[in-house]
Design a protein around this motif. Structure first.
Motif, short mmCIF file in Angstrom:
data_model
loop_
_atom_site.label_atom_id
_atom_site.label_comp_id
_atom_site.label_asym_id
_atom_site.label_seq_id
_atom_site.Cartn_x
_atom_site.Cartn_y
_atom_site.Cartn_z
N GLN A 33 0.89 -1.02 0.00
CA GLN A 33 0.05 -0.11 0.15
C GLN A 33 0.72 1.11 -0.18
O GLN A 33 0.72 2.21 -0.70
N TRP A 34 1.90 1.28 0.59
CA TRP A 34 2.80 2.62 0.87
C TRP A 34 3.65 2.50 -0.63
O TRP A 34 3.76 3.70 -0.97
N MET A 35 3.96 1.42 -1.13
CA MET A 35 4.66 1.86 -2.32
C MET A 35 3.70 2.23 -3.36
O MET A 35 4.19 3.13 -4.21
N VAL A 36 2.45 1.72 -3.37
CA VAL A 36 1.53 2.11 -4.35
C VAL A 36 1.09 3.60 -4.13
O VAL A 36 1.09 4.38 -5.12
N MET A 37 0.97 4.14 -2.77
CA MET A 37 0.44 5.33 -2.67
C MET A 37 1.80 6.33 -2.88
O MET A 37 1.63 7.44 -3.46
N THR A 38 2.98 5.82 -2.76
CA THR A 38 4.21 6.77 -3.04
C THR A 38 4.27 6.80 -4.55
O THR A 38 4.44 7.96 -5.04
N ALA A 39 4.07 5.97 -5.12
CA ALA A 39 4.24 6.05 -6.76
C ALA A 39 2.78 6.89 -7.27
O ALA A 39 2.97 7.80 -8.07
N LEU A 40 1.59 7.01 -6.59
CA LEU A 40 0.78 7.74 -6.85
C LEU A 40 1.03 9.05 -6.61
O LEU A 40 0.95 10.11 -7.49
N PHE A 41 1.89 9.56 -5.41
CA PHE A 41 2.16 10.87 -5.18
C PHE A 41 3.38 11.19 -6.04
O PHE A 41 3.40 12.55 -6.29
N ILE A 42 4.27 10.58 -6.45
CA ILE A 42 5.38 10.61 -7.42
C ILE A 42 4.48 11.09 -8.91
O ILE A 42 4.76 12.33 -9.44
N ALA A 43 3.43 10.26 -9.42
CA ALA A 43 2.76 10.98 -10.49
C ALA A 43 2.10 12.17 -10.19
O ALA A 43 2.06 13.00 -11.27
N LEU A 44 1.28 12.25 -9.20
CA LEU A 44 0.38 13.65 -8.93
C LEU A 44 1.57 14.77 -8.98
O LEU A 44 1.23 15.73 -9.50
N THR A 45 2.76 14.58 -8.24
CA THR A 45 3.52 15.61 -8.36
C THR A 45 4.19 16.26 -9.43
O THR A 45 4.21 17.34 -10.01
N TYR A 46 4.40 14.95 -10.34
CA TYR A 46 4.91 15.32 -11.75
C TYR A 46 3.92 16.11 -12.72
O TYR A 46 4.04 16.91 -13.35
N VAL A 47 2.69 15.46 -12.46
CA VAL A 47 1.62 16.04 -13.47
C VAL A 47 1.21 17.54 -12.86
O VAL A 47 1.01 18.35 -13.63
N ILE A 48 1.11 17.56 -11.51
CA ILE A 48 0.75 18.91 -11.19
C ILE A 48 1.81 19.90 -11.53
O ILE A 48 1.40 21.13 -11.74
N THR A 49 3.05 19.58 -11.23
CA THR A 49 4.10 20.38 -11.57
C THR A 49 4.13 20.86 -13.08
O THR A 49 4.38 22.12 -13.58
N GLY A 50 3.77 19.84 -13.80
CA GLY A 50 3.92 20.17 -15.20
C GLY A 50 2.42 20.98 -15.79
O GLY A 50 2.76 21.62 -16.77
N TYR A 51 1.33 20.75 -15.18
CA TYR A 51 0.31 21.41 -15.80
C TYR A 51 -0.42 22.60 -14.92
O TYR A 51 -1.25 23.18 -15.52
N ILE A 52 -0.10 22.46 -13.81
CA ILE A 52 -0.34 23.89 -12.88
C ILE A 52 0.51 24.68 -12.55
O ILE A 52 1.26 24.60 -11.45
N ASN A 53 1.05 25.45 -13.53
CA ASN A 53 2.33 26.42 -13.47
C ASN A 53 2.04 27.54 -14.22
O ASN A 53 1.34 27.67 -14.98
N ILE A 54 3.01 28.30 -13.80
CA ILE A 54 2.99 29.84 -14.53
C ILE A 54 4.51 30.08 -14.89
O ILE A 54 5.20 30.16 -13.84
N ARG A 55 4.73 30.54 -16.18
CA ARG A 55 6.15 30.73 -16.43
C ARG A 55 6.26 32.18 -16.13
O ARG A 55 5.52 32.86 -16.83
N ILE A 56 7.13 32.65 -15.46
CA ILE A 56 7.37 34.16 -14.94
C ILE A 56 8.86 34.63 -15.82
O ILE A 56 9.64 34.51 -15.13
#
Length: 193
Positions: A33-56
């Motif tokens: 469960q810990w491994m699956v949730m950590t993998a999910l959070f890696i993916a969420l971090t990647y996607v959110i960093t990539g798609y919810i950002n503003i270049r200044i």
């Protein structure tokens, strides 16, 4: 029919073996469960960093990127501990840098964001109150500013230019904290019901 001493000892030994086996199965279940949730959070971090950002363009020497990738890192720390958060931050944001044109930053991001996750988790995993969550955000802010100041100094060979990145780093962590703290408190209430 009475049991002999050997039969009793043998029976206790087999019960202990069953108990240990059940404990091992439960631990493996938690580890998976810990491994699956950590993998999910890696993916969420990647996607959110990539798609919810503003270049200044006027922040930092080559422009800056303000994103919400720290939100899942903070949530991972509060719900699954510092190891999960460190791995989520390091790999999620490090992979973003590698795949989205910030390759020179990837090693620094791996270290800085891993430290942010580890530190936030260290502060909050045993004390999940709002006050400790805020202290965790402030610690993350210090790591972000210091880590990326050093990274920019090394990359650009200049220790003045990195000062221009500090406002963007402050905005990024403070906004992530403003979103993550209430989210974590709400999730903790649901989980601990």
């Amino acid at each position: 029919m009475m049991k002999t001493k050997e039969q009793t000892v043998s029976g206790l030994a087999s019960e202990e073996m069953v108990s240990r086996r059940n404990a091992d199965v439960a631990k493996k279940k938690v580890d998976i469960q810990w491994m699956v949730m950590t993998a999910l959070f890696i993916a969420l971090t990647y996607v959110i960093t990539g798609y919810i950002n503003i270049r200044i363009p006027f922040l930092a020497a080559n422009g800056g990127l303000v994103h919400l990738g720290n939100v899942p890192v903070f949530v991972a720390a509060a719900l699954y501990g510092r190891r999960s958060a460190a791995i989520s931050g390091a790999f999620g944001m490090g992979l973003f840098d590698l795949t989205c044109g910030w390759v020179a930053w990837a090693p620094f991001t791996f270290v800085v964001c891993g430290l942010i996750g580890w530190t936030f988790g260290l502060i909050t995993e045993k004390h999940p109150s709002k006050a400790f969550l805020v202290v965790g955000v402030l610690a993350a802010l210090v790591i972000k500013i210091g880590g990326y100041y050093v990274a920019e100094g090394i990359i650009y060979g200049n220790w003045i230019a990195p000062l221009t990145s500090i406002p963007g780093n402050v905005v990024q962590i403070i906004v992530a904290g403003v979103i993550a703290v209430p989210l974590i408190i709400a999730l903790q209430k649901v989980i601990h019901r």
